[in-house]
Design an enzyme around this catalytic site. Structure first.
Site, PDB file in Angstrom:
ATOM      1  N   SER A  68      34.002  -6.331  48.381  1.00  0.00           N
ATOM      2  CA  SER A  68      32.608  -6.496  47.354  1.00  0.00           C
ATOM      3  C   SER A  68      32.643  -8.038  47.051  1.00  0.00           C
ATOM      4  O   SER A  68      33.706  -8.497  46.596  1.00  0.00           O
ATOM      5  CB  SER A  68      32.234  -5.617  46.486  1.00  0.00           C
ATOM      6  OG  SER A  68      32.336  -4.446  47.111  1.00  0.00           O
TER       7      SER A  68
HETATM    8  N1  SAH Z   1      36.464  -1.649  47.399  1.00  0.00           N
HETATM    9  C1  SAH Z   1      36.764  -2.081  48.458  1.00  0.00           C
HETATM   10  C2  SAH Z   1      35.763  -2.642  49.661  1.00  0.00           C
HETATM   11  C3  SAH Z   1      34.980  -1.489  49.896  1.00  0.00           C
HETATM   12  S1  SAH Z   1      34.004  -1.380  51.561  1.00  0.00           S
HETATM   13  C4  SAH Z   1      37.578  -3.228  48.224  1.00  0.00           C
HETATM   14  O1  SAH Z   1      37.694  -3.754  47.179  1.00  0.00           O
HETATM   15  O2  SAH Z   1      38.135  -4.218  49.161  1.00  0.00           O
HETATM   16  C5  SAH Z   1      33.610   0.191  51.373  1.00  0.00           C
HETATM   17  C6  SAH Z   1      35.036   0.917  51.835  1.00  0.00           C
HETATM   18  O3  SAH Z   1      34.227   2.284  52.019  1.00  0.00           O
HETATM   19  C7  SAH Z   1      35.212   0.697  53.428  1.00  0.00           C
HETATM   20  O4  SAH Z   1      36.600   0.413  53.423  1.00  0.00           O
HETATM   21  C8  SAH Z   1      34.953   1.894  54.093  1.00  0.00           C
HETATM   22  O5  SAH Z   1      35.615   2.436  55.243  1.00  0.00           O
HETATM   23  C9  SAH Z   1      34.803   2.922  53.044  1.00  0.00           C
HETATM   24  N2  SAH Z   1      34.158   4.186  53.230  1.00  0.00           N
HETATM   25  C10 SAH Z   1      33.060   4.386  53.835  1.00  0.00           C
HETATM   26  N3  SAH Z   1      32.902   5.722  53.622  1.00  0.00           N
HETATM   27  C11 SAH Z   1      33.705   6.266  53.064  1.00  0.00           C
HETATM   28  C12 SAH Z   1      34.060   7.637  52.732  1.00  0.00           C
HETATM   29  N4  SAH Z   1      33.122   8.711  53.077  1.00  0.00           N
HETATM   30  N5  SAH Z   1      35.241   8.044  52.181  1.00  0.00           N
HETATM   31  C13 SAH Z   1      35.999   6.857  51.766  1.00  0.00           C
HETATM   32  N6  SAH Z   1      35.915   5.793  52.157  1.00  0.00           N
HETATM   33  C14 SAH Z   1      34.688   5.405  52.633  1.00  0.00           C
END
Ligand code: SAH
Length: 220
Positions: A68
């Site tokens: 993000s």
């Molecule tokens: N917070 C992270 C970036 C988030 S991007 C950072 O600091 O880098 C969103 C993430 O959510 C992605 O890696 C994606 O694979 C994950 N994601 C999406 N759906 C999800 C779910 N149901 N459970 C766990 N992770 C999930």
């Protein structure tokens, strides 16, 4: 460049990010500002994206996912009003950066990631940066929360949900705070849901655009 020069280069980028992207936009919580001043965000990005570590935008971390925008991480952390004693659930661990920020602000963090390769990346980044002490990364569907360690004082979701998953509300302690982007695949509002005295109340902190939440309570 020698190592000291490299470290001071990144430290300067970090100070600049905190001033221009966070303070100037109203991030005030001194603990959030301090955490983001200290945590080496550049070590959470893959080599090919490292130059973009302090850009004012989301950056690719591979697997079609993004870390993000720094401001969004700060805003979400600030909304949780953490004081250092809390147990937090971080849904969507990705690179592990957001978990590292939460780990600096709370007592314990469970970070859940649905893509196995990214769960490994998050774990490895947290180890490398010495931040793994109070953070457990698990691979699974966080749209259903992580009941093993519920209830949580705070829950942070970094992927866009069609609605607030009821499992997350069930796993939120009373009192407790959940921050989550809710809306369409393209535009969402960042909702801050507070549970207190058995009652839920919601405020919208910002408009935003996150990658989609997958899993049972996410987008199919
Ligand atoms: N917070 C992270 C970036 C988030 S991007 C950072 O600091 O880098 C969103 C993430 O959510 C992605 O890696 C994606 O694979 C994950 N994601 C999406 N759906 C999800 C779910 N149901 N459970 C766990 N992770 C999930």
């Amino acid at each position: 460049m020698n190592q000291q020069l490299v470290a001071s280069y990144w430290a300067a980028q970090r100070r600049d990010m905190v001033e221009r992207q966070l303070k100037s936009r109203g991030i005030r919580d001194p603990r959030v500002l301090q955490a983001m001043l200290e945590i080496p965000r550049e070590l959470f990005l893959p080599d090919e994206s490292r130059d973009l570590s302090y850009r004012d935008e989301p950056v690719s971390i591979g697997h079609g996912q993004t870390i993000s925008q720094p401001y969004m991480t700060a805003l979400m952390a600030q909304c949780l009003e953490l004081r250092g004693t809390e147990t937090v659930l971080d849904v969507g661990a990705g690179s592990g950066y957001h978990a590292a920020v939460l780990g600096a602000l709370a007592a314990k963090v469970y970070a859940i990631e649905i893509i196995p390769a990214l769960a490994d990346v998050a774990r490895s980044n947290l180890e490398t940066t010495g931040r793994a002490g109070n953070i457990v990364v698990v691979c699974g569907d966080g749209s259903a929360g992580y009941p093993q360690h519920a209830p949580y004082d705070a829950i942070s979701v970094a992927a866009a949900a069609p609605d607030v998953p009821s499992e997350l509300l069930d796993q939120l302690d009373d009192p407790g705070t959940l921050v989550i982007p809710v809306g369409s695949l393209w535009d969402q509002e960042l909702r801050v849901v507070t549970k207190s005295g058995g009652q839920l109340s919601t405020v919208v902190a910002s408009f935003c655009r996150f990658v989609p939440l997958r899993g049972t309570a996410g987008w199919r």
